[in-house]
Enzyme design. Structure first.
Site, PDB file in Angstrom:
ATOM      1  N   GLY A  31      38.037  36.165  45.169  1.00 36.91           N
ATOM      2  CA  GLY A  31      38.756  35.799  43.948  1.00 36.91           C
ATOM      3  C   GLY A  31      38.731  36.869  42.879  1.00 36.91           C
ATOM      4  O   GLY A  31      38.849  36.575  41.689  1.00 36.91           O
ATOM      5  N   ALA A  32      38.567  38.128  43.272  1.00 36.57           N
ATOM      6  CA  ALA A  32      38.430  39.194  42.271  1.00 36.57           C
ATOM      7  C   ALA A  32      39.626  40.136  42.286  1.00 36.57           C
ATOM      8  O   ALA A  32      39.555  41.253  41.810  1.00 36.57           O
ATOM      9  CB  ALA A  32      37.138  39.973  42.531  1.00 36.57           C
ATOM     10  N   GLY A  33      40.745  39.686  42.866  1.00 36.32           N
ATOM     11  CA  GLY A  33      41.945  40.521  42.877  1.00 36.32           C
ATOM     12  C   GLY A  33      41.960  41.532  44.002  1.00 36.32           C
ATOM     13  O   GLY A  33      42.790  42.430  44.007  1.00 36.32           O
ATOM     14  N   LEU A  34      41.050  41.389  44.975  1.00 36.30           N
ATOM     15  CA  LEU A  34      41.016  42.359  46.078  1.00 36.30           C
ATOM     16  C   LEU A  34      41.596  41.792  47.381  1.00 36.30           C
ATOM     17  O   LEU A  34      41.430  42.371  48.444  1.00 36.30           O
ATOM     18  CB  LEU A  34      39.588  42.870  46.318  1.00 36.30           C
ATOM     19  CG  LEU A  34      38.936  43.625  45.160  1.00 36.30           C
ATOM     20  CD1 LEU A  34      37.577  44.178  45.579  1.00 36.30           C
ATOM     21  CD2 LEU A  34      39.817  44.785  44.676  1.00 36.30           C
ATOM     22  N   GLY A  35      42.251  40.647  47.273  1.00 36.25           N
ATOM     23  CA  GLY A  35      42.945  40.123  48.451  1.00 36.25           C
ATOM     24  C   GLY A  35      42.038  39.613  49.549  1.00 36.25           C
ATOM     25  O   GLY A  35      42.350  39.747  50.730  1.00 36.25           O
ATOM     26  N   SER A  36      40.903  38.999  49.166  1.00 36.39           N
ATOM     27  CA  SER A  36      39.946  38.540  50.177  1.00 36.39           C
ATOM     28  C   SER A  36      40.528  37.438  51.059  1.00 36.39           C
ATOM     29  O   SER A  36      40.378  37.475  52.288  1.00 36.39           O
ATOM     30  CB  SER A  36      38.658  38.055  49.517  1.00 36.39           C
ATOM     31  OG  SER A  36      38.955  37.040  48.586  1.00 36.39           O
ATOM     32  N   ALA A  75      43.664  36.784  51.774  1.00 32.96           N
ATOM     33  CA  ALA A  75      44.714  37.315  52.648  1.00 32.96           C
ATOM     34  C   ALA A  75      44.089  38.033  53.836  1.00 32.96           C
ATOM     35  O   ALA A  75      44.543  37.887  54.972  1.00 32.96           O
ATOM     36  CB  ALA A  75      45.619  38.269  51.875  1.00 32.96           C
ATOM     37  N   ALA A  76      43.030  38.817  53.588  1.00 29.79           N
ATOM     38  CA  ALA A  76      42.391  39.563  54.672  1.00 29.79           C
ATOM     39  C   ALA A  76      41.803  38.597  55.705  1.00 29.79           C
ATOM     40  O   ALA A  76      41.923  38.816  56.917  1.00 29.79           O
ATOM     41  CB  ALA A  76      41.310  40.490  54.120  1.00 29.79           C
ATOM     42  N   ASP A 127      49.698  40.598  49.043  1.00 32.44           N
ATOM     43  CA  ASP A 127      48.376  40.685  49.672  1.00 32.44           C
ATOM     44  C   ASP A 127      48.454  40.619  51.199  1.00 32.44           C
ATOM     45  O   ASP A 127      47.799  41.393  51.902  1.00 32.44           O
ATOM     46  CB  ASP A 127      47.479  39.522  49.222  1.00 32.44           C
ATOM     47  CG  ASP A 127      47.075  39.658  47.779  1.00 32.44           C
ATOM     48  OD1 ASP A 127      47.785  40.355  47.026  1.00 32.44           O
ATOM     49  OD2 ASP A 127      46.046  39.064  47.395  1.00 32.44           O
TER      50      ASP A 127
HETATM   51  O1  PMV Z   1      44.736  38.733  41.520  1.00 29.38           O
HETATM   52  P1  PMV Z   1      45.666  38.868  42.672  1.00 29.38           P
HETATM   53  O2  PMV Z   1      45.330  39.964  43.615  1.00 29.38           O
HETATM   54  O3  PMV Z   1      45.953  37.571  43.370  1.00 29.38           O
HETATM   55  O4  PMV Z   1      47.061  39.353  42.080  1.00 29.38           O
HETATM   56  C1  PMV Z   1      47.842  38.582  41.208  1.00 29.38           C
HETATM   57  C2  PMV Z   1      49.082  39.367  40.979  1.00 29.38           C
HETATM   58  C3  PMV Z   1      50.045  38.779  39.977  1.00 29.38           C
HETATM   59  O5  PMV Z   1      51.122  39.694  39.886  1.00 29.38           O
HETATM   60  C4  PMV Z   1      49.428  38.630  38.617  1.00 29.38           C
HETATM   61  C5  PMV Z   1      50.572  37.425  40.411  1.00 29.38           C
HETATM   62  C6  PMV Z   1      51.449  37.463  41.633  1.00 29.38           C
HETATM   63  O6  PMV Z   1      51.567  36.390  42.283  1.00 29.38           O
HETATM   64  O7  PMV Z   1      52.062  38.495  41.931  1.00 29.38           O
END
Ligand code: PMV
Length: 328
Positions: free
Chosen positions: A113-118, A120-121, A163
């Site tokens: 949940g830190a924006g690194l696509g865990s 999805a991987a 992702d």
């Molecule tokens: O935090 P992540 O990696 O799920 O990225 C969100 C990216 C956004 O552009 C803020 C939202 C989206 O669905 O594209």
């Protein structure tokens, strides 16, 4: 028994603006989720040691909807189990395999949940491993499509293709609406700083939407991010890392203007800049989580390790490989 792995990702450019039709460039990173799948007669057991869930093993039967017996927040379990369930459904569908059961082990070094696509991987690696276990080999682009459908189902229709496409294909990719393609990129020496937290993606996206409706500057800012992405694509094609870094710095400034940065993210970005990184920005939805910097030297990682608010700093170069089988 088959083990497959798939990489996490950072946004080099374009998060948030991508929601309004601008292009974005996510890049796969050398941090992977490994998923091992072994067929059994029925039911499912999921073992996950490194999912920040403190080692949970769940034994459940997807058909009867039994809730796994583990001591972590329901929402985390439901989300984790939801992703794995749907990924297995996709694999069964691809292999026309009915209700076969599976033992599944997930090992991931990608913070959750830190924006690194865990997620999805994990989904991409699960689909690959489970289809191979059933004797079917899907092309990465087909795994990307099925993984997107998993995220779409689990996240109530709130999923972008970024992702899952990036994790399946590897390397740098360009996403604009439903149009996803891989693009050429030089070696990218990413350094990641993680504050140990996570932002609320839904609330952050809603905040940008409101700002964009209320203020012309915010709509202009979103368009300006799109311009940065387009210039970034040229810099990527030319292998111009110094220009990429400058554009990352601009991108972070504009994300900050849109209200999606945070004190800890800004502190990490400034630590990277002070350490002479080529550039640094938050990655993903923001509000907390990770920043990504570009630095060939060890300086940024060291600076981040001494930055209050940074819980973990690590190097994760661009991973040119997407999903792959590790063993069988
Ligand atoms: O935090 P992540 O990696 O799920 O990225 C969100 C990216 C956004 O552009 C803020 C939202 C989206 O669905 O594209």
């Amino acid at each position: 028994m088959v083990t497959s792995s798939a990489p996490g990702k950072v946004y080099l450019f374009g998060e948030h603006a991508v929601v309004y039709g601008e292009p974005a460039v996510p890049c796969a990173i050398e941090r992977r989720a490994h998923v091992t799948v072994e067929q059994r007669e029925s039911g499912m057991s999921v073992h996950a040691d490194d999912l920040t869930l403190d080692g949970f093993t769940v034994e459940y039967d997807a058909e009867t909807g039994g809730r796994p017996d583990v001591e972590v927040a329901d929402s985390l379990v439901e989300a984790g189990v939801g992703y794995v369930n749907e990924a297995i459904e996709q694999a069964r569908d691809a292999a026309d395999a009915g209700d076969v059961g599976f033992d599944i082990t997930v090992e991931s070094s990608i913070p959750l949940g830190a924006g690194l696509g865990s997620s999805a991987a994990v989904v991409v690696a699960t689909i690959d491993a489970a289809t191979r276990e059933l004797g079917v080999e899907l092309a990465p682009v087909d795994i990307a499509q099925r993984a997107y459908e998993v995220e779409y189902a689990v996240q109530d229709g709130e999923a972008s293709r970024a992702d899952t496409f990036c994790s399946a294909m590897g390397g740098a990719v360009r996403v604009e609406g439903d149009d996803c393609r891989t693009i050429a990129a030089p070696d990218l020496p990413f350094v990641i700083g993680y504050d140990g937290g996570a932002g609320d993606t839904g609330a952050l996206v809603a905040g940008v939407r409101k700002l964009r409706e209320d203020y012309g500057f915010a709509a202009d800012t979103v368009e300006a991010i799109g311009d940065i992405v387009r210039q970034g694509e040229t810099a990527l094609a030319e292998g111009d890392l110094a220009e990429l870094g400058r554009l990352m710095n601009f991108n972070h400034g504009l994300l900050e203007a849109l209200g999606v940065s945070s004190r800890s993210l800004d502190a990490m970005v400034w630590a990277a800049r002070d350490a002479d990184a080529l550039g640094a920005k938050l990655t993903g939805a923001g509000g907390g989580g990770c920043i990504v910097a570009l630095d060939r030297t060890p300086e940024t990682k060291t600076a981040l390790e001494f930055t209050p608010g940074c819980e973990e700093a690590f190097r994760a170069e661009l991973d040119t490989e997407g999903v792959r089988q590790e063993s069988r």
